[in-house]
Motif scaffolding. Structure first.
Motif, PDB file in Angstrom:
ATOM      1  N   ALA A   1     138.845  16.622  99.267  1.00 36.93           N
ATOM      2  CA  ALA A   1     138.112  17.103 100.440  1.00 36.93           C
ATOM      3  C   ALA A   1     136.832  17.825 100.017  1.00 36.93           C
ATOM      4  CB  ALA A   1     138.991  18.029 101.268  1.00 36.93           C
ATOM      5  N   LEU A   2     136.920  18.619  98.963  1.00 31.26           N
ATOM      6  CA  LEU A   2     135.725  19.317  98.479  1.00 31.26           C
ATOM      7  C   LEU A   2     134.723  18.336  97.874  1.00 31.26           C
ATOM      8  CD1 LEU A   2     137.397  22.474  96.938  1.00 31.26           C
ATOM      9  CD2 LEU A   2     135.983  22.356  99.001  1.00 31.26           C
ATOM     10  N   ARG A   3     135.238  17.299  97.216  1.00 28.86           N
ATOM     11  CA  ARG A   3     134.345  16.274  96.658  1.00 28.86           C
ATOM     12  C   ARG A   3     133.613  15.553  97.775  1.00 28.86           C
ATOM     13  NH1 ARG A   3     134.818  10.667  95.617  1.00 28.86           N
ATOM     14  NH2 ARG A   3     133.410  10.013  93.981  1.00 28.86           N
ATOM     15  N   ASP A   4     134.335  15.210  98.830  1.00 32.70           N
ATOM     16  CA  ASP A   4     133.709  14.518  99.963  1.00 32.70           C
ATOM     17  C   ASP A   4     132.611  15.386 100.585  1.00 32.70           C
ATOM     18  OD1 ASP A   4     135.405  12.402  99.510  1.00 32.70           O
ATOM     19  OD2 ASP A   4     136.784  12.901 101.149  1.00 32.70           O
ATOM     20  N   MET A   5     132.864  16.686 100.702  1.00 29.13           N
ATOM     21  CA  MET A   5     131.858  17.595 101.255  1.00 29.13           C
ATOM     22  C   MET A   5     130.655  17.684 100.317  1.00 29.13           C
ATOM     23  SD  MET A   5     130.808  19.477 103.668  1.00 29.13           S
ATOM     24  CE  MET A   5     132.229  19.669 104.709  1.00 29.13           C
ATOM     25  N   TYR A   6     130.915  17.752  99.030  1.00 28.88           N
ATOM     26  CA  TYR A   6     129.850  17.796  98.019  1.00 28.88           C
ATOM     27  C   TYR A   6     128.978  16.548  98.109  1.00 28.88           C
ATOM     28  CZ  TYR A   6     128.247  16.971  93.133  1.00 28.88           C
ATOM     29  OH  TYR A   6     127.543  16.663  92.005  1.00 28.88           O
ATOM     30  N   LYS A   7     129.602  15.387  98.207  1.00 29.14           N
ATOM     31  CA  LYS A   7     128.846  14.135  98.291  1.00 29.14           C
ATOM     32  C   LYS A   7     128.083  14.034  99.611  1.00 29.14           C
ATOM     33  CE  LYS A   7     130.019  12.257  94.367  1.00 29.14           C
ATOM     34  NZ  LYS A   7     129.052  11.846  93.356  1.00 29.14           N
ATOM     35  N   LEU A   8     128.618  14.637 100.659  1.00 28.75           N
ATOM     36  CA  LEU A   8     127.967  14.615 101.967  1.00 28.75           C
ATOM     37  C   LEU A   8     126.743  15.527 101.992  1.00 28.75           C
ATOM     38  CD1 LEU A   8     128.151  13.670 104.976  1.00 28.75           C
ATOM     39  CD2 LEU A   8     129.415  15.786 105.383  1.00 28.75           C
ATOM     40  N   GLU A   9     126.856  16.695 101.373  1.00 33.84           N
ATOM     41  CA  GLU A   9     125.791  17.697 101.438  1.00 33.84           C
ATOM     42  C   GLU A   9     124.662  17.472 100.430  1.00 33.84           C
ATOM     43  OE1 GLU A   9     125.390  19.851 103.732  1.00 33.84           O
ATOM     44  OE2 GLU A   9     127.369  19.821 104.669  1.00 33.84           O
ATOM     45  N   CYS A  10     124.940  16.774  99.336  1.00 31.47           N
ATOM     46  CA  CYS A  10     123.940  16.618  98.274  1.00 31.47           C
ATOM     47  C   CYS A  10     123.391  15.201  98.236  1.00 31.47           C
ATOM     48  CB  CYS A  10     124.557  16.949  96.913  1.00 31.47           C
ATOM     49  SG  CYS A  10     125.111  18.651  96.760  1.00 31.47           S
ATOM     50  N   LEU A  11     122.121  15.087  97.932  1.00 32.51           N
ATOM     51  CA  LEU A  11     121.523  13.778  97.719  1.00 32.51           C
ATOM     52  C   LEU A  11     122.206  13.111  96.526  1.00 32.51           C
ATOM     53  CD1 LEU A  11     117.753  14.719  98.081  1.00 32.51           C
ATOM     54  CD2 LEU A  11     119.106  13.388  99.703  1.00 32.51           C
ATOM     55  N   PRO A  12     122.310  11.776  96.525  1.00 37.74           N
ATOM     56  CA  PRO A  12     122.968  11.091  95.397  1.00 37.74           C
ATOM     57  C   PRO A  12     122.345  11.438  94.045  1.00 37.74           C
ATOM     58  CG  PRO A  12     122.604   9.562  97.206  1.00 37.74           C
ATOM     59  CD  PRO A  12     121.913  10.844  97.581  1.00 37.74           C
ATOM     60  N   SER A  13     121.032  11.555  94.005  1.00 40.13           N
ATOM     61  CA  SER A  13     120.379  11.888  92.731  1.00 40.13           C
ATOM     62  C   SER A  13     120.769  13.292  92.279  1.00 40.13           C
ATOM     63  CB  SER A  13     118.858  11.768  92.858  1.00 40.13           C
ATOM     64  OG  SER A  13     118.373  12.659  93.848  1.00 40.13           O
ATOM     65  N   TRP A  14     120.974  14.206  93.217  1.00 39.17           N
ATOM     66  CA  TRP A  14     121.394  15.558  92.871  1.00 39.17           C
ATOM     67  C   TRP A  14     122.825  15.550  92.360  1.00 39.17           C
ATOM     68  CZ3 TRP A  14     119.349  20.190  96.066  1.00 39.17           C
ATOM     69  CH2 TRP A  14     117.973  20.073  96.244  1.00 39.17           C
ATOM     70  N   SER A  15     123.691  14.792  93.022  1.00 33.22           N
ATOM     71  CA  SER A  15     125.095  14.707  92.587  1.00 33.22           C
ATOM     72  C   SER A  15     125.160  14.202  91.153  1.00 33.22           C
ATOM     73  CB  SER A  15     125.885  13.763  93.494  1.00 33.22           C
ATOM     74  OG  SER A  15     125.969  14.283  94.785  1.00 33.22           O
ATOM     75  N   LEU A  16     124.428  13.135  90.871  1.00 36.99           N
ATOM     76  CA  LEU A  16     124.424  12.587  89.518  1.00 36.99           C
ATOM     77  C   LEU A  16     123.909  13.630  88.530  1.00 36.99           C
ATOM     78  CD1 LEU A  16     124.779  10.224  87.553  1.00 36.99           C
ATOM     79  CD2 LEU A  16     122.451   9.516  88.137  1.00 36.99           C
ATOM     80  N   HIS A  17     122.848  14.317  88.896  1.00 36.35           N
ATOM     81  CA  HIS A  17     122.274  15.342  88.016  1.00 36.35           C
ATOM     82  C   HIS A  17     123.298  16.449  87.729  1.00 36.35           C
ATOM     83  CE1 HIS A  17     119.345  18.102  86.310  1.00 36.35           C
ATOM     84  NE2 HIS A  17     119.750  19.011  87.173  1.00 36.35           N
ATOM     85  N   PHE A  18     123.963  16.946  88.773  1.00 37.89           N
ATOM     86  CA  PHE A  18     124.946  18.010  88.588  1.00 37.89           C
ATOM     87  C   PHE A  18     126.124  17.531  87.735  1.00 37.89           C
ATOM     88  CE2 PHE A  18     123.442  19.766  92.893  1.00 37.89           C
ATOM     89  CZ  PHE A  18     122.502  20.573  92.291  1.00 37.89           C
ATOM     90  N   GLU A  19     126.544  16.291  87.916  1.00 39.73           N
ATOM     91  CA  GLU A  19     127.661  15.753  87.128  1.00 39.73           C
ATOM     92  C   GLU A  19     127.259  15.587  85.669  1.00 39.73           C
ATOM     93  OE1 GLU A  19     128.662  12.347  89.495  1.00 39.73           O
ATOM     94  OE2 GLU A  19     129.484  13.627  91.083  1.00 39.73           O
ATOM     95  N   MET A  20     126.016  15.152  85.437  1.00 39.79           N
ATOM     96  CA  MET A  20     125.537  15.045  84.056  1.00 39.79           C
ATOM     97  C   MET A  20     125.503  16.427  83.398  1.00 39.79           C
ATOM     98  SD  MET A  20     122.531  12.109  84.458  1.00 39.79           S
ATOM     99  CE  MET A  20     121.337  13.168  83.771  1.00 39.79           C
ATOM    100  N   LEU A  21     125.033  17.425  84.140  1.00 42.67           N
ATOM    101  CA  LEU A  21     124.998  18.779  83.596  1.00 42.67           C
ATOM    102  C   LEU A  21     126.398  19.293  83.301  1.00 42.67           C
ATOM    103  CD1 LEU A  21     122.253  20.562  85.734  1.00 42.67           C
ATOM    104  CD2 LEU A  21     122.112  19.838  83.361  1.00 42.67           C
ATOM    105  N   ARG A  22     127.351  18.955  84.165  1.00 36.93           N
ATOM    106  CA  ARG A  22     128.737  19.396  83.945  1.00 36.93           C
ATOM    107  C   ARG A  22     129.287  18.813  82.646  1.00 36.93           C
ATOM    108  NH1 ARG A  22     133.027  21.789  86.418  1.00 36.93           N
ATOM    109  NH2 ARG A  22     135.073  20.867  86.065  1.00 36.93           N
ATOM    110  N   VAL A  23     129.051  17.522  82.422  1.00 37.92           N
ATOM    111  CA  VAL A  23     129.527  16.887  81.195  1.00 37.92           C
ATOM    112  C   VAL A  23     128.856  17.520  79.977  1.00 37.92           C
ATOM    113  CG1 VAL A  23     129.585  14.729  79.883  1.00 37.92           C
ATOM    114  CG2 VAL A  23     130.174  14.721  82.305  1.00 37.92           C
ATOM    115  N   LYS A  24     127.532  17.711  80.039  1.00 39.33           N
ATOM    116  CA  LYS A  24     126.828  18.321  78.894  1.00 39.33           C
ATOM    117  C   LYS A  24     127.315  19.744  78.644  1.00 39.33           C
ATOM    118  CE  LYS A  24     124.256  17.204  76.435  1.00 39.33           C
ATOM    119  NZ  LYS A  24     124.590  16.650  75.118  1.00 39.33           N
ATOM    120  N   ASP A  25     127.561  20.505  79.715  1.00 37.63           N
ATOM    121  CA  ASP A  25     128.048  21.870  79.567  1.00 37.63           C
ATOM    122  C   ASP A  25     129.429  21.880  78.912  1.00 37.63           C
ATOM    123  OD1 ASP A  25     127.908  24.734  79.994  1.00 37.63           O
ATOM    124  OD2 ASP A  25     129.404  24.425  81.581  1.00 37.63           O
TER     125      ASP A  25
END
Length: 133
Positions: free
Chosen positions: A77-101
């Motif tokens: 449910a939180l993932r669905d809200m995250y994907k709804l509120e953020c632009l796809p390019s932002w989601s990808l960017h945040f996920e890339m940062l999470r992996v690098k972190d």
């Protein structure tokens, strides 16, 4: 998923960005609390497996793939809200940062562990280093 902004569209407003960041923070906090790293996937336990991850291509599974693999969907449910509120390019960017972190944290842990081993048994440590060469 938030629709991609059409060319020439105004950038997200401050309120839009705040909603995205809040949704991201809630989703990532849920993942952290369940020791997951992206969309229900358990964090790799092995250092080498973690370092092989390509942050530019986070391995995100569809809901069907995650269910078939028996992976937890506790934060869906939180993932669905995250994907709804953020632009796809932002989601990808945040996920890339999470992996690098996560890779950076794992690397720091490994270095600290090796440093502790070295201090605990200096001779054995240097013998092992020589054998690697």
């Amino acid at each position: 998923m938030a629709p991609a902004a059409p060319p020439g569209a105004p950038p997200p407003t401050r309120a839009d960005r705040a909603k995205c960041w809040a949704a991201r923070d809630a989703y990532f906090a849920c993942l952290d609390s369940h020791n997951l790293w992206l969309h229900g996937m358990p964090e790799p336990k092995d250092y080498q497996a973690m370092m092989r991850l390509d942050p530019t291509k986070p391995p995100v599974l569809s809901d069907r793939e995650a269910a078939a693999a028996g992976l937890p969907t506790v934060c869906k449910a939180l993932r669905d809200m995250y994907k709804l509120e953020c632009l796809p390019s932002w989601s990808l960017h945040f996920e890339m940062l999470r992996v690098k972190d996560m890779q950076s944290k794992r690397m720091v842990q490994k270095v600290q562990q090796e440093e502790a081993e070295r201090h605990n048994n200096e001779k054995e440590f240097w013998d092992r280093v020589r054998k690697k060469d």
